[in-house]
Write an enzyme that holds these catalytic residues in place. Structure first.
Site, PDB file in Angstrom:
ATOM      1  N   HIS A 322      -8.757  81.493  -0.037  1.00  0.00           N
ATOM      2  CA  HIS A 322      -9.984  81.238   0.841  1.00  0.00           C
ATOM      3  C   HIS A 322      -9.978  82.004   2.233  1.00  0.00           C
ATOM      4  O   HIS A 322     -10.957  82.650   2.222  1.00  0.00           O
ATOM      5  CB  HIS A 322      -9.628  79.862   1.449  1.00  0.00           C
ATOM      6  CG  HIS A 322     -10.748  79.279   2.480  1.00  0.00           C
ATOM      7  ND1 HIS A 322     -11.941  79.110   2.217  1.00  0.00           N
ATOM      8  CD2 HIS A 322     -10.468  79.277   3.965  1.00  0.00           C
ATOM      9  CE1 HIS A 322     -12.708  79.073   3.231  1.00  0.00           C
ATOM     10  NE2 HIS A 322     -11.871  79.035   4.313  1.00  0.00           N
ATOM     11  N   SER A 323      -8.799  82.588   2.414  1.00  0.00           N
ATOM     12  CA  SER A 323      -8.640  83.309   3.677  1.00  0.00           C
ATOM     13  C   SER A 323      -7.044  83.776   3.803  1.00  0.00           C
ATOM     14  O   SER A 323      -6.264  83.313   2.808  1.00  0.00           O
ATOM     15  CB  SER A 323      -9.105  82.604   5.118  1.00  0.00           C
ATOM     16  OG  SER A 323      -7.961  81.797   5.488  1.00  0.00           O
TER      17      SER A 323
END
Length: 432
Positions: A322-323
């Site tokens: 996601h990050s």
């Protein structure tokens, strides 16, 4: 009491008397295919004598539109868009540049050079397919994983890297987290961190376009299936439909909202099912198929300009974490990630399509990858050498006339730096 005076009193009693005469047997209804259709203010539907409780299995799932198969071949009985050679090559070059930028800036964050980053792996087809179908005048409200749209629009790698490093050439003047891009010149609204805040804003902007005479602009708003669980999303859907706004609501359904899989995010037939139920024209498309996305957004834009809002659900997969704050292997298997990396790779699929048309080859691929990587490395090295914005910038650009409280804070901070400035790396910041 005012109701009981004069004409108002007589009208009230006349209406009350007439309502007594309208029994259930005289409620407005019409005949359709031999069935009585009720016409309530809130809905028109047939009467039945058997109760039926509906659920997500009561209807066929909304189909997924595609143009290319996994080998890059155009499917039979589909419409291949008629795009110029340079447009196709620009789309593909942007994909490759995006991949290289993601690799280098992800590594940059891991080395402590920047604080945060989000990659775009697996979603490139949605970016470039949608961007190519828009005009430069159309307004873009992005979430945080649409960098390919920005590249195609004309944002340079230098601008993007400067933003991630927050130096004095960052248009946001270092105030935002990395990957929070924006460009007034390119009609790209600056990205916000909170989920779905851009959705009602986009609908409001579209309504303003609708009220502008001789306007030939629409708004596209990108969001994820996780953001669609926010209350702002439902407000945006409803206002878009009831106000008939020229907006494309583009959902990137990539399977995961951070660590929450879509099966835990919603029930029913995805995000697309919400469109018809709220009065919005809806398309579900294969988000790994760049040409299918292009066709879908082209059609959606035509409808939006007729004040018919459109919801597009692009089905895809988030290949990367996601990050940089996330480790996706904690909630999904490596086998699952590998499957989508190889079998449903939008970049590979589009490359095979170009090769079959004689527009691309291995030599061009190697040269583009090498040039893109070298350019981004140089850009990153230059960006981290540039000075940060002047410290006073943190007090600017919020109010037209700076309020007393901010003036006082800035003065106190200036006095603080005069006294303790040797403890701060002021040489890294621009001077007045």
């Amino acid at each position: 009491m005012a109701l009981r005076s004069g004409v108002s009193f007589l009208r009230f009693h006349a209406l009350r008397s007439s309502s007594r005469l309208l029994s259930t047997h005289t409620r407005p209804e019409v005949q359709q295919n031999g069935r009585k259709i009720a016409e309530f203010p809130g809905a028109k539907a047939p009467y039945v004598t058997e109760m039926k409780i509906l659920n997500e299995s009561s209807y066929e799932p909304i189909p997924i539109y595609r143009v290319l198969d996994n080998n890059g071949d155009v499917l039979i009985n589909t419409e291949e868009p008629n795009l110029d050679k340079e447009v196709l090559l620009n789309m593909y070059r942007s994909m490759v540049q995006l991949n290289q930028m993601d690799k280098i800036l992800y590594e940059s964050q891991r080395q402590g050079r920047i604080s945060f980053y989000m990659t775009n792996y697996g979603e490139e087809g949605m970016h470039l397919g949608s961007a190519a179908a828009l005009t430069p005048q159309d307004l873009v409200f992005a979430q945080y994983r649409e960098v390919g749209v920005l590249l195609y629009r004309g944002m340079t790698m230098t601008e993007l890297v400067n933003q991630c490093y927050g130096n004095h050439e960052d248009p946001g003047k270092g105030r935002h987290m990395p990957v929070h891009y924006g460009s007034k010149q390119l009609n790209i609204v600056t990205i916000s961190s909170p989920l779905a805040t851009q959705m009602p804003q986009a609908v409001g902007a579209a309504y303003a376009f609708k009220r502008t005479p001789n306007n030939d602009r629409c708004v596209i708003c990108y969001f994820g299936e996780g953001a669609a669980s926010e209350g702002d999303a439902f407000a945006a859907f409803n206002f878009a439909a009831t106000l008939e706004c020229p907006v494309i609501l583009f959902c990137r359904n990539n399977g995961y909202a951070i660590s929450t899989p879509s099966r835990e995010q919603y029930r029913g037939d995805g995000i697309a099912a919400r469109g018809p139920s709220m009065g919005i024209h809806t398309i579900r498309v294969d988000g790994t198929d760049t040409l299918a996305v292009y066709n879908a957004v082209t059609k959606a834009r035509e409808m939006a300009l007729m004040n018919k809002p459109v919801l597009i659900e692009a089905m895809s997969y988030r290949v990367g974490h996601h990050s940089t704050s996330d480790d996706s292997t904690a909630y999904r298997s490596l086998q699952e990630i590998q499957k989508w990396t190889t079998d449903e790779n939008p970049v590979q699929k589009f490359r095979l399509y170009l090769e079959r048309k004689g527009l691309w080859n291995e030599e061009a691929e190697n040269a583009l990858v090498k040039d893109s990587r070298n350019f981004i490395v140089r850009t990153m090295q230059e960006a981290e050498k540039k000075k940060k914005p002047h410290w006073k910038e943190m007090f600017e650009d919020v109010y037209y006339d700076k309020p007393f409280q901010l003036q006082k804070q800035m003065q106190e901070f200036e006095e603080h730096l005069k006294k303790y400035g040797e403890h701060y790396p002021l040489d890294n910041f621009q001077k007045e």
